[in-house]
Design a protein around this motif. Sequence first.
Motif, short mmCIF file in Angstrom:
data_model
loop_
_atom_site.label_atom_id
_atom_site.label_comp_id
_atom_site.label_asym_id
_atom_site.label_seq_id
_atom_site.Cartn_x
_atom_site.Cartn_y
_atom_site.Cartn_z
N ASN A 1 0.71 -1.25 -0.04
CA ASN A 1 0.02 -0.10 0.10
C ASN A 1 0.70 1.29 0.01
OD1 ASN A 1 -2.83 -0.86 -0.25
ND2 ASN A 1 -2.48 -1.79 1.57
N PRO B 1 4.31 -4.38 -5.58
CA PRO B 1 5.17 -5.21 -5.79
C PRO B 1 4.58 -6.38 -6.79
CG PRO B 1 4.10 -5.59 -3.50
CD PRO B 1 3.47 -4.22 -4.20
N VAL C 1 4.07 -2.67 -17.17
CA VAL C 1 4.37 -1.26 -16.67
C VAL C 1 4.32 -0.92 -15.23
CG1 VAL C 1 4.22 1.20 -17.09
CG2 VAL C 1 4.39 -0.35 -19.12
N VAL C 2 2.96 -0.98 -14.96
CA VAL C 2 2.29 -0.87 -13.37
C VAL C 2 2.76 -1.67 -12.53
CG1 VAL C 2 0.49 -0.20 -12.09
CG2 VAL C 2 0.53 0.56 -14.57
N LYS C 3 3.28 -2.90 -12.88
CA LYS C 3 3.80 -4.08 -11.93
C LYS C 3 2.93 -4.80 -11.34
CE LYS C 3 7.29 -4.73 -13.19
NZ LYS C 3 7.75 -5.34 -14.26
N THR C 4 2.14 -4.31 -10.63
CA THR C 4 1.20 -4.96 -9.69
C THR C 4 0.39 -5.91 -10.29
OG1 THR C 4 1.05 -2.95 -8.31
CG2 THR C 4 -0.41 -5.00 -7.51
N PRO C 5 0.40 -7.42 -10.25
CA PRO C 5 -0.62 -8.01 -10.99
C PRO C 5 -2.02 -8.09 -10.34
CG PRO C 5 0.68 -9.55 -9.24
CD PRO C 5 1.23 -8.01 -9.32
N TRP D 1 -4.46 -9.66 -9.21
CA TRP D 1 -5.07 -10.19 -7.92
C TRP D 1 -4.34 -9.40 -6.77
CZ3 TRP D 1 -1.40 -12.25 -4.65
CH2 TRP D 1 -0.09 -12.50 -5.01
N LEU D 2 -3.23 -8.94 -6.99
CA LEU D 2 -2.52 -8.19 -5.88
C LEU D 2 -3.25 -6.73 -5.85
CD1 LEU D 2 1.27 -8.55 -5.27
CD2 LEU D 2 -0.60 -8.44 -3.68
N VAL E 1 -6.23 -6.69 -3.69
CA VAL E 1 -5.75 -6.42 -2.01
C VAL E 1 -5.57 -5.15 -1.85
CG1 VAL E 1 -4.46 -7.38 -0.28
CG2 VAL E 1 -5.03 -8.82 -2.47
N LYS E 2 -4.91 -4.45 -2.67
CA LYS E 2 -4.48 -3.18 -2.58
C LYS E 2 -5.68 -2.21 -2.39
CE LYS E 2 -0.48 -0.86 -4.66
NZ LYS E 2 0.44 -0.83 -5.89
#
Lengths: 488, 488
Positions: free
Chosen positions: A397, A404, B471-475, B477-478, B481-482
């Motif tokens: 966050n 990540p 580019v944004v990197k966060t998959p 599914w994560l 959660v974010k």
Amino acid sequence: MYGSRSHYSRRLRVLTIQELLDEVLREIRPTEEEIGKALSIYEDIKEAVLKEINIPYPFKIELEGSVAKGTALSGELDLDIFLLIKYPEMGKEWIIKHVVNPLVKTLSSRYRTQLRYASHPYIRVLSSGVEADIVPAYWAATVEEIKTAVDRTPFHTRYIKKSLTESQKDEARLLKKFFKGVGIYGAEIRVQGFSGYLSELLIVKYGDFLNTLRNIGRWRLRQVLTVGDVDEDPKTLRLLFRDHPLIIPDPVDPRRNAAAAVSRRSLAIAIAASTFFLRSPTRKFFFPKPETLPLEALEETLRRSRRRLLLLLYGMRPGTPPDVSWGELRKVSRKVLNMLKEQGYEVIDWSVWSNDEDLAAAAIDIDEESVEREYEVRDGPRIIGQPVVSFISKYLNREDALGPWISQEGIPKVLLARRRSNPVEALKDLGKELSTPDLEVIQVTDSLEEFLSRVDVKDKGKILQWLTEAVVKTPSWLGAVKTSGSDR
Amino acid sequence: MYGSRSHYSRRLRVLTIQELLDEVLREIRPTEEEIGKALSIYEDIKEAVLKEINIPYPFKIELEGSVAKGTALSGELDLDIFLLIKYPEMGKEWIIKHVVNPLVKTLSSRYRTQLRYASHPYIRVLSSGVEADIVPAYWAATVEEIKTAVDRTPFHTRYIKKSLTESQKDEARLLKKFFKGVGIYGAEIRVQGFSGYLSELLIVKYGDFLNTLRNIGRWRLRQVLTVGDVDEDPKTLRLLFRDHPLIIPDPVDPRRNAAAAVSRRSLAIAIAASTFFLRSPTRKFFFPKPETLPLEALEETLRRSRRRLLLLLYGMRPGTPPDVSWGELRKVSRKVLNMLKEQGYEVIDWSVWSNDEDLAAAAIDIDEESVEREYEVRDGPRIIGQPVVSFISKYLNREDALGPWISQEGIPKVLLARRRSNPVEALKDLGKELSTPDLEVIQVTDSLEEFLSRVDVKDKGKILQWLTEAVVKTPSWLGAVKTSGSDR
């Protein structure tokens, strides 16, 4: 390259390596007149001391060091005059009260005199260019009896006098001058290199200068050498002198490593310089001419190689012994280094300087790109399991993160924004931690010009020379090889 | 953060985790009508096959796979129709001549039919949205008798049918959909994840979906699980399945690792996703909505984080089996990666994509600073001795070097100028090596716009989605959660 080689060959035709060494020797061997002058100063001081000294114990005055051993270099005939006293209980206080103070009083009427303390109190006298140290020490019958390290000196003098032939003393002179030329002569913390005694031991071991260099070229890290009667095996010696890069038991006292002061760096330089000298023997190894470039050239090189020099200038407490100030300088530099690395700056190199009087400085060479970097990749744990989850949770966050994510290789990673900081400000934030008991930070800057503006004229030449090496990187002994062709 | 948490809590008040799973299950459990339709297609095909088949060996037709096991997902009721033949000598050629060719002829008059070969020849039939594979296999009495991997399938079907209760089949559905949602469902090379059978085995082992997730959260690398009667000890199994990140012996054939396909990455994702789902259960783990950002936003993010995306577009030989093309794609990407690293570029991440028809792509994420760097520091050997000399010799006369020098730590170093290259040109220089037997490189660029201009409209949406994650990197599914708060 061929150009410089043929230039070199032309030189060789008129100067073999032995002729070169003979030429060097003619310059570094003191004249009889020079020695005569030093010895007469010794006699004068001896007389003055004998007249003044008044203690109820047996004592004698003895000349130690390179003049006594016959290995002194011309222009550097410093005298080590030992006042050996047969009083086992004598301590620092006693020496000061009964020896040093009375002597200072008498001597100062005749000479420029300083009262000095290292770990041991002694007197320094200056007379027509000769530095004479008068060192009170315990007069031990055997080395087992010695109380402090200075008490060992007379044994060293005796050992070298009996072990070296006249011509070997010249070989020792060459080796000392060579070590001096490549910057590794001296056991003091500033140098962490080869003492005079250690140089002489190497000649005892290997016979002459050239053979010593050939052997040094074959040394490795944790090299063990034995000189004289020492017969411990290398395994035992390595256990005894743990972490010492070079191990040469003192033949006079084998429990002591005569090479204890030699750092990894000095050892590496000794090996490299020996090899390169044998490949391309030139005067410059003995008489280096360190390069000094103008400020603009230095700035241009830094710009071109995208580096930044962080410069710290220190005021030094007057009278701080060099071993203390250099020790503090190294220590505080490492602290600064670690802080910079922690904050994500890439440190390329660092070095320290001091005039051994009132000024010291540190230069830390960092990668300009590591200053400008906006995001840095952080790898998470390679151990798959909950550590991966913790890593992800930590960064999940954060507004300043991209990711990540879990890489193709299964390693969690994150791209994290760095506070785009100024490394000079980061250093200044360390505040008091930048100073030490004897060094007070005067200035922190990344501008060569600003830095130099605070340096006294008397130091400017030396500082510029030091900065030139910090920027151009090649040390002067290697520069010598560079211009004369290295692949001969 | 608090905002999103309270939003989440509001949701929780009306939806417990069990209610969430019930809701998901209602959407993924096939309706009776759906199953009825699939089974009637099965009966039709079975009848057609029985009518056509004419071989002198015993045979039977059997439904395998998730429809047979009762673990299929709504909208994905694909049929695995096995034609089991009791003829031990049957080989590829025989199957094609006596089974596949005659069947294709008959079936193609009634259905859209494709002749397919993986390691094994089979027929794919398409009927009103249902994909039915007709797979000839050897009818083995016991698993010890099987000839090829497909012959094992009937044993899997039987094992799961007898091991799962009706309600556990729903739990298996949830687990499969969960794995699918977080991108690790399937044993194929594209995914290197958890097969349907493996998902079912986990429910056999752990009883239900939530308990499976709780247990996965405790897994480690080289985790060993045994299901059913397997009683080898973990040590033996780890020796047997060397380098397998996850080891679950197939209860039907313990010499085989049912989790052989699972990569380190899939294992890490399974552990992380399970943990995060239990912390913050949301629909998005099952029904992800991958983000797609406009080109300008992607470019801006790359610029802001000082990264460059090297993009390779490949044309794919028609009919290449996905396992082949994904294998080649991974392999050629690793080659490109190594070349880039060798040339001093810092690779942050990489990923590959394919439409499994005619197009494939690779994106390699590199640090912009590593492109712009003019000099790089090279460390020499840490072993003190002649290696140091060799290192120095190597760089001593290079015009493009600063140094070499010996660092404070005794390590030889040099600052070496890099040919300031363009990574795209460096890639293009690889020429033919960029292509593989089934993939021909069409384009190499570091411009998203240029890259997209060569992509067909039908693929643009998927490609942009893939690029967004690159580019944004966060998959995704994560990302789920974010937004819902991760530290509950």
